[in-house]
Every structure is written in structure tokens, then in C-alpha cells.
Design an enzyme around this catalytic site. Structure first.
Site, PDB file in Angstrom:
ATOM      1  CG  ASP A 343      55.130  23.736   0.448  1.00 57.57           C
ATOM      2  OD1 ASP A 343      54.739  22.842   0.356  1.00 57.57           O
ATOM      3  OD2 ASP A 343      56.451  23.215  -0.045  1.00 57.57           O
ATOM      4  CD  GLU A 372      52.201  21.851   3.790  1.00 55.69           C
ATOM      5  OE1 GLU A 372      51.997  20.948   4.175  1.00 55.69           O
ATOM      6  OE2 GLU A 372      52.900  22.335   3.673  1.00 55.69           O
ATOM      7  NE  ARG A 516      50.784  14.893  -5.970  1.00 61.34           N
ATOM      8  CZ  ARG A 516      51.726  15.065  -4.886  1.00 61.34           C
ATOM      9  NH1 ARG A 516      52.512  15.105  -6.773  1.00 61.34           N
ATOM     10  NH2 ARG A 516      52.472  15.429  -3.505  1.00 61.34           N
TER      11      ARG A 516
END
Length: 627
Positions: A343, A372, A516
């Protein structure tokens, strides 16, 4: 190409080898200015971006080529990894001359040159399995659950949706976000492994699964423990075993630039019995954090107080995450994971990423490390520092956001040549193994749903409007057509085609949390079944065809709404030919393959004199193979 036919870094008539080079590899450069320009000397000026060292190499005039003079040089790349930028300096007998950069000829006194890039990397091992296969991204709380969870004793004040098909909470009355849970679990994923296999999936990438009080779990509370709502470590090990048995691997999301303020390490609310850094300066975790005024003033991720930054240079933190015999990296690889996605890789120092890769290779040499990074990772600058992601010691690949942007631009009325330029720039700048290991996608947990983006006439202005937004029947029809085209590009292009959970089901939604939502298992519609069938067919082709897994990329035709390229491996080819425009297009595409067959419909296209004629209807694509 600068000044047509003078120099083109992507043409082997001008530069060999194509693209990035390994340390010490021989490089050949050729320039071809017009004889009428009167140039008698040509010098390439190369600057190492990391050391600042400048090297000038003279190209020798070797021959005339019609109206042009050919200059030539052969020399080795630096023996250390480097990011080199170069341009050419031309001189005449009278001392006059000019520079040549990517924009063309420039006077000597001009500044702000636009040089070419040469990536010089150390040769190292990159696991081939990731880029060859199909990845499926799962947001763990929203994919599938086996039961409604009991949250008693869990960290955080959690709210649980009993109805799996409810909408996520988007405007909580108390203002506390991301604490509503649906209870997705590892056993739920386990129950869908055959579903994923049928989609052609070979890698499951999970968003964070470690203990956390937030449904996104990017505020890690305990790196060594799965969130109990998801299951136990044994559940994880079983999932990995069953996935491996089906030829699938698992990648975990590592959030190592910060922890949660409620974590056992910071422990701001005292949930954990062990003293955290916010409770005592005597805590063994105190040195992990950067306090300006203990305990309430400290460095945090983008100033968010619930996400205190860690000091990656702290040796205790490094030992815990990386070096220790049972470090976080080692522990979960040994538990069955086959890689990590880092991340916010831009927030992690180069040395920290390099250490992670070193330990991964020691622990599981087959493991993949993905970062990322939202831009071109070969020349990324973050916090005023040029990064070294792709120089051989850090990342194997990155999340390919430029790919997504290029696909969206093309399908929303853009030019196929612009798509080619964007991706060819990456191909030229990235080491070949890194380009082939890109995580290509149409959407993620951080982007709007692909169906919504491609179907909607426009994005509503207000969040409230976006919360209740649904595509109209006409918008959805258009969106489904374009998503199918997007999926064809995704599965045909080099890199791992990555499906964000539910995109194959036709889920809609703008930003978090609307992107989501849960997959409505058992509520299939003819539209969702048709879309899943397309993804399944493409996944099957990707699994079966080595040309799609690891084939070389060859551009066939890119202009306006037409995009055509092929992949070749071991004499097998697969070609994509697509018209993303509203009008029928009549084109001929040169090919050496003879007659071809659409692998999705069976339609035959005949070759005439080394070319195939296509009369392509609007918004139509073909995936071609040999008859």
C-alpha cells in the site's frame, strides 16, 4: 519520433536493444540527419539522474543513406543501475549546430530540454506466474460471508448488516466512517473458489485482512492476527491450500507506512492490555512513532490522526515487519501467501522496499512484490526524490493506473493511437519483466466502478446524488457494451488482467463506499449472467493460450476508434482488433498469419495478399487466432 527519420528510440534502426537495458549491456545508437543540414559531428549527451554524472559519446559518420547521413555509436550501459536521460548534439564545420531531443531540433541556447529516458537495471529474478495469469481483487468484507458474525469482543464499535444486500452506510449520524460491516469471511471465499477458478483466476489479491476496527482495514491493529470477523490463521492456511490445489495463489495487502491509532502498537484507546506508544514512553513501540508533543501531537499519514506514521528507519520496526525470524513478511508467506502488494509504496523509503524483497526472496523465492504506484513507476518522484522501484532490487511490478486511464480515454471517444502512446511509453521505460508483471485493471476499491464510469452520461455533482445513483436502462446498455470491450483489452494485453470483485457481475457505484457494495449472490440477472459469461470466456482463453500469457506485443493498427495489436509466443498468436466508435469502419490490416478466426464467436476472416479486410460494426471487437 523527433524530426522524422532522424532518431526514434523505439525503432531498432535507431536504437538497440529496445527499451530498458541491464547493467553493462551493449547499446547501439544511430542518427540519420539530412545531408543538407551540413552536420559533421554528432554527440550523444547522457546524464545519470542519480549521480549527476554527464557522459558524452561521439557517434561516427559511417555511411550515406539517400539524402541522409548515418551516425553510429556502440557502447556499454553503466555497470550500476541508473536512470539516464539523453539527447544529441549536432555540429557543423563552422561551429554552428543544434540539439536534438524528443521534441525535435533545438538551438544550443534553448533550455528545458525534453530528453529520452534510458532505464538501466540490475538483472534479477521475477516470478513469471503473476503476469501470465488472471488476478481477482477481493475487498474481504464485501465478497462473501458464511454467517452473520458476532462482533462481541472485537476491536472497534462495529455495526453489522444482517441483510447482505443492503447498501453500505455512507453518511453515519455520528460521523464515524467505515465501521459498518457485512461480515465477508475466509470461509465465504473458500466456498467460491470454484467460481473463481471458472473465471480463469490464478491469483487472489486481498485488500487488508489483519485485525482492524474499520471495514477497509487499512488502519492495521495487529499485523500478526487476522481480523476475527474474517476467520483464523488456520482458515487462511486452509484457503491457501485449497487455492493452491486449484492452481491459484494468494497475495496480501501490506500497509507498512502507518498503523491504526487503536492498534496494539499505538493503543490510543487502551483496547489492548499491552502498553502502546500513546500510553507510555516506556512502551516497546514508542520508538516506532514520531511524536512532536507526546502523546497527542505526532506525524500521521496525510495528517489523519487515526493513522499515525511509523519510522521505517527504526530498527525495531524493521525487525518486526521484515528481518525477524517470524517477521510479518516471513510469517504470512510461510502461512501460504505467495506475495505482497505494498500500500502507498510512495510513502515507503527505497531501502525499506528493498529489504522486504530481500527477505521475501530468502523466505519464498517464488513470491511476487507489487507496489501501489499511480504513475509511471520508472521515473516517479515522490517527496522530491526520484524513486528506484524498477532498478532490480525493489518491486517486481506495480498497479497499472496509466493502463486504466488509457482504456477509459479510448473507450470514451479517444484515439487508439493515444492508447498506444501511453502504453508504449511504459513498455519503453520499464524493464521487460516489470512491464509483463503489471497489475492491469479497470477498477479498484479506490476508483468508481467500471460499469458506472463507462455507462453514465455524467458524474452527479453531489455526494447524495452519487449515493442513490443508478444507471438508466439506456446508460446500462451502453455501459455493458463498453465494459465487454474493456475486458477484451484487459485480457489481451501484457500484464496480469485484474478483476475488481463484482465487476464481472455488473456492480455499479461511484466512490467509496458506493464502489464497495456486496456481490448479490443468487440474484443473477440476464445482464449479469451475460457479462460473467464474457469474463469467463476471456479467462479461459488467457489460461489456454501461451501467447496471451507471455507473448510479445506487436502493434498492428492504431488510429481514431481502431485499436489492433497482437501477442506472439512460440509461433502462437492472438490478435485484438477493435472499433470503439459509433460508425462502421472499413480497414485492411497487414498480417503474416493467413486466415484468422474470432476466438469468441468462431467467425472466419480471410487473408488476401498478406492482409485481412475488416468491416467492423460500431463498438465491436475481435480476438483472433489461427483457423
Amino acid at each position: 519520433m523527433s524530426e522524422p527519420f532522424v532518431f526514434d528510440s523505439r525503432c531498432t534502426e535507431c536504437k538497440e536493444p529496445y527499451g530498458a537495458v541491464s547493467c553493462g549491456q551493449n547499446i547501439i545508437l544511430k542518427c540519420r540527419p539530412l545531408e543538407a543540414e551540413g552536420f559533421t559531428r554528432c554527440i550523444v549527451v547522457l546524464k545519470d539522474d542519480f549521480t549527476g554524472e554527464v557522459l558524452e559519446i561521439e557517434l561516427q559518420p559511417v555511411a550515406k543513406d539517400g539524402e541522409r547521413v548515418r551516425f553510429y555509436a556502440s557502447f556499454p550501459a553503466p555497470d550500476q543501475s541508473a536512470l539516464v536521460f539523453y539527447y544529441f548534439q549536432f555540429r557543423r564545420e563552422d561551429g554552428s549546430g543544434c540539439k536534438l531531443d524528443r521534441t525535435g531540433y533545438r538551438r544550443d541556447d534553448e533550455k528545458n530540454l525534453d530528453p529520452w529516458q534510458l532505464t538501466v537495471y540490475e538483472k534479477s529474478h521475477t516470478p513469471f506466474w503473476f503476469g501470465a495469469g488472471v488476478t481477482y481483487q477481493i475487498f474481504p468484507d464485501r465478497f462473501c460471508r458464511d454467517k452473520i458474525p458476532d462482533v462481541k469482543g472485537m476491536i472497534g464499535n462495529r455495526l453489522v448488516h444482517e441483510d447482505w444486500n443492503e447498501a453500505p452506510v455512507s453518511n453515519p449520524p455520528d460521523g464515524i466512517w467505515n465501521r459498518d460491516f457485512f461480515g465477508g469471511s475466509l470461509k465465504g471465499v473458500l466456498s467460491k473458489l470454484d467460481y473463481l477458478f471458472d473465471l480463469g483466476v490464478s491469483t487472489i489479491y486481498f485488500n487488508p485482512m489483519f485485525e482492524s476496527g474499520s471495514n477497509h482495514r487499512y488502519d492495521t491493529a495487529d499485523y500478526m492476527k487476522l481480523d476475527p470477523m474474517l476467520g483464523t490463521e488456520e482458515d487462511f492456511r486452509e484457503l491457501c491450500r485449497e487455492a493452491n490445489r486449484r492452481g491459484m495463489r494468494v497475495i496480501l495487502d501490506g500497509v507498512f507506512s502507518h498503523t491504526g491509532s487503536r492498534s496494539r502498537y499505538f493503543n490510543a484507546d487502551g483496547f489492548y492490555p499491552e502498553l502502546g506508544a500513546a500510553q507510555s514512553k516506556e512502551s516497546k513501540y514508542y520508538s516506532w512513532y514520531d511524536f512532536q508533543e507526546w502523546p497527542n501531537k505526532y506525524t500521521s499519514w496525510w495528517g489523519v490522526p487515526t493513522l499515525p506514521d511509523v519510522k521505517e528507519e527504526n530498527q525495531d520496526y524493521q525487525n518486526y515487519i521484515i528481518w525477524g525470524q517470524d517477521s510479518v513478511i516471513r510469517h504470512w508467506l510461510r502461512a501460504g501467501a505467495s506475495g505482497w502488494r505494498l500500500d502507498v509504496a510512495d510513502e515507503l523509503p527505497d531501502f525499506f522496499i528493498e529489504h522486504i524483497r530481500t527477505v521475501m526472496h530468502e523466505t519464498a523465492s517464488y513470491a511476487i512484490l507489487i507496489g501501489e504506484v499511480w504513475e509511471d513507476a520508472s521515473n516517479k518522484i515522490s517527496y522530491s526524490k526520484r524513486r528506484k522501484y524498477f532498478l532490480g532490487r525493489e518491486l517486481h511490478g506495480v498497479m497499472n493506473y496509466p493502463f486504466r486511464s488509457a482504456v477509459l480515454d479510448y473507450l470514451r471517444g479517444g484515439d487508439g493511437d493515444a492508447f498506444r502512446e501511453t502504453l508504449e511509453t511504459l513498455r519503453e521505460n520499464y524493464p521487460a519483466a516489470s512491464f509483463d508483471s503489471a497489475m492491469n485493471f479497470l477498477g479498484t476499491h479506490d476508483t468508481p466502478r467500471i460499469l458506472t464510469v463507462l455507462g453514465a452520461e455524467k458524474c452527479p455533482d453531489s455526494r447524495k446524488e452519487r449515493e442513490i445513483f443508478k444507471l438508466s436502462p439506456e446508460e446500462k446498455k451502453r455501459g455493458l457494451i463498453l465494459v465487454k470491450l474493456a475486458a477484451m483489452i484487459l485480457f489481451a494485453f501484457p500484464g496480469s488482467p485484474t478483476i475488481y470483485y463484482g465487476d464481472e457481475y455488473g456492480l455499479e457505484g461511484w466512490e467509496d463506499p458506493f464502489n464497495r457494495r456486496t456481490i448479490p449472490w443468487g440474484r443473477e440477472t440476464p445482464e449479469s449472467e451475460d457479462l460473467k459469461a464474457r469474463f469467463t470466456a476471456l479467462g479461459k482463453l488467457r489460461r489456454e493460450r501461451i501467447s496471451l500469457q507471455r507473448g510479445d506485443l506487436r502493434w498492428l493498427y492504431t488510429s481514431g476508434p481502431i485499436l489492433a495489436f497482437s501477442r506472439w509466443k512460440n509461433a502462437e498468436y492472438t490478435a485484438l482488433v477493435m472499433n470503439a466508435g459509433p460508425d462502421t469502419r472499413d480497414i485492411w490490416i497487414q498480417t503474416s498469419t493467413g486466415d484468422s478466426r474470432d476466438l469468441l464467436t468462431g467467425e472466419i476472416f480471410h487473408s488476401e495478399n498478406g492482409a485481412i479486410h475488416f468491416n467492423i460494426p460500431p463498438y465491436t471487437g475481435y480476438l483472433l487466432g489461427p483457423v
